[in-house]
Design a protein around this motif. Structure first.
Motif, PDB file in Angstrom:
ATOM      1  N   SER A  49       3.500   2.364 -13.192  1.00 23.54           N
ATOM      2  CA  SER A  49       4.120   3.686 -13.106  1.00 23.54           C
ATOM      3  C   SER A  49       5.634   3.557 -13.224  1.00 23.54           C
ATOM      4  N   LYS A  50       6.259   4.669 -13.538  1.00 21.10           N
ATOM      5  CA  LYS A  50       7.721   4.694 -13.697  1.00 21.10           C
ATOM      6  C   LYS A  50       8.419   4.315 -12.392  1.00 21.10           C
ATOM      7  N   SER A  51       7.941   4.869 -11.281  1.00 25.66           N
ATOM      8  CA  SER A  51       8.577   4.606  -9.994  1.00 25.66           C
ATOM      9  C   SER A  51       8.457   3.132  -9.602  1.00 25.66           C
ATOM     10  N   GLU A 110      10.830   0.796 -11.744  1.00 24.01           N
ATOM     11  CA  GLU A 110      12.233   0.769 -11.327  1.00 24.01           C
ATOM     12  C   GLU A 110      12.461  -0.283 -10.242  1.00 24.01           C
ATOM     13  N   SER A 141       4.392   0.547 -21.596  1.00 19.19           N
ATOM     14  CA  SER A 141       4.920   1.886 -21.300  1.00 19.19           C
ATOM     15  C   SER A 141       5.176   2.665 -22.595  1.00 19.19           C
ATOM     16  N   SER A 171      12.274   1.337 -21.219  1.00 25.34           N
ATOM     17  CA  SER A 171      11.690   0.188 -20.523  1.00 25.34           C
ATOM     18  C   SER A 171      12.142  -1.150 -21.103  1.00 25.34           C
ATOM     19  N   GLU A 212       1.187  12.206 -13.724  1.00 31.36           N
ATOM     20  CA  GLU A 212       2.473  11.520 -13.814  1.00 31.36           C
ATOM     21  C   GLU A 212       2.724  10.956 -15.214  1.00 31.36           C
ATOM     22  N   ASN A 223       5.748  12.185 -17.612  1.00 31.25           N
ATOM     23  CA  ASN A 223       6.742  11.214 -18.059  1.00 31.25           C
ATOM     24  C   ASN A 223       6.861  11.197 -19.579  1.00 31.25           C
ATOM     25  N   ASP A 229      10.673  11.990 -19.976  1.00 30.24           N
ATOM     26  CA  ASP A 229      11.459  10.770 -19.734  1.00 30.24           C
ATOM     27  C   ASP A 229      12.620  10.587 -20.707  1.00 30.24           C
TER      28      ASP A 229
END
Length: 356
Positions: free
Chosen positions: A153-155, A158, A177, A183, A303, A307, A311
């Motif tokens: 996932s994006k979160s 990070e 991704s 990314s 999600e 995104n 995004d």
């Protein structure tokens, strides 16, 4: 009259049985071809060969007074079935002595599919969900791995990206991704080893990958993972190279825009209180495709789709452009500018004709 009819039907029955015998023999030959391809590491799907067969048989059918499109449809069914017969229990393993492959997943089915294909091919796989990872104690996971596949996932990305410096030297990092410019750029700043970007345009609920497409983007040190692209081709995938910017542009038009308009369409249905069930009843068989998109969009974790839409800064700008086009078209319709609308249709028609 009935006797003549039954006699003709009996002859058709005999021909049907002969046809089944011919198909059975054909599939047996296909199995033998599959064994040879597996031995020498050849891809299951060869588009040039398939195109040649279809074209040749269509010409032969026309000479015999049979519809070429009819033969084309039949052959596609036969050939697609043949790919399953051609598949052996294992695919050729390009790197026999390759060390462990780590897959970290956000509970997405594409990760399961990669795990399945790599396991069938004979690789040693360690699979873990991101929610089960403790980022403060991650060193043990990286020990002795030769490849890491990230479908996270994006979160989580990070947080996780800052741990990439702990990877073994020349461990291959594969990023799944959708927005590569974000990314891959971040990964390359922290990790100095080989990096490959992949993105898929297929139904990941399928058991195997014949004829499906996947985009790949070079990140760094491509010589370390060219073998893996060859491995993917052996599975039957069509691979297509794009740079990072081009990749994100096509993801926008194929994925992001589709989900954006699905959201608009569905919101409009809710606001107007139109019966979804009646639409399905009246709109078959195209409705099945729409149902598939809607179910994947709304019955799963939103999600990923959100995104895909939001995004990239370029996505937001492009969506605004499309809204401008919609407003312009709405104006033409409202003003009854029929000639201008027809001209738009003609331009689209020419585009479709030229793209065949």
């Amino acid at each position: 009259m009935l006797n003549k009819l039954n006699l003709l039907r009996d002859k058709i029955d005999i021909l049907d049985i002969k046809l089944l015998d011919i198909l059975s023999k054909r599939l047996e030959l296909v199995k033998k071809i599959g064994l040879i391809k597996n031995k020498y590491g050849l891809p299951i799907y060869v588009p040039e060969r398939e195109k040649y067969i279809i074209s040749l048989r269509k010409k032969e059918a026309k000479k015999k007074g049979i519809s070429p499109n009819f033969i084309k449809d039949i052959l596609y069914r036969i050939i697609n079935e043949s790919y399953f017969y051609e598949k052996t229990k294992k695919f050729k393993k390009i790197k026999p002595n390759f060390t462990e492959i780590l897959i970290i997943s956000h509970n997405k089915k594409i990760s399961y599919l990669f795990k399945k294909m790599l396991t069938i091919t004979g690789y040693n796989i360690k699979y873990i969900k991101e929610k089960n990872l403790n980022l403060n104690n991650i060193n043990y996971l990286f020990k002795n791995i030769g490849m890491i596949i990230l479908d996270i996932s994006k979160s989580f990305f990070e947080k996780f990206v800052n741990k990439l410096f702990l990877l073994p030297k020349n461990c291959i990092l594969i990023d799944l991704s959708p927005i590569k410019e974000i990314s891959i750029t971040k990964i390359l700043k922290i990790y100095k080893g080989p990096v490959l970007g992949l993105y898929y345009f297929f139904d990941y609920q399928k058991n195997f990958l014949f004829k499906e497409s996947i985009i790949y983007c070079y990140g760094r040190k491509k010589k370390y993972y060219l073998w893996f692209l060859k491995q993917i081709e052996i599975w039957g995938l069509k691979i297509e190279y794009m740079n990072l910017i081009e990749h994100d542009q096509y993801v926008f038009f194929i994925e992001s825009l589709k989900y954006f308009f699905t959201l608009i369409y569905s919101t409009f249905l809710i606001k107007t209180k139109i019966s979804f069930n009646k639409i399905l009843t009246l709109y078959k068989p195209i409705s099945y495709l729409n149902v598939f998109i809607l179910k994947n969009f709304f019955l799963k974790n939103p999600e990923l789709y959100i995104n895909l839409i939001t995004d990239s800064k370029n996505n937001i700008e492009n969506i605004q452009k499309h809204l401008d086009y919609i407003n312009n078209l709405s104006f033409l319709i409202n003003e009854k500018k029929r000639i201008k609308i027809i001209n738009i249709f003609n331009k689209i028609n020419n585009l479709l004709i030229n793209s065949k």
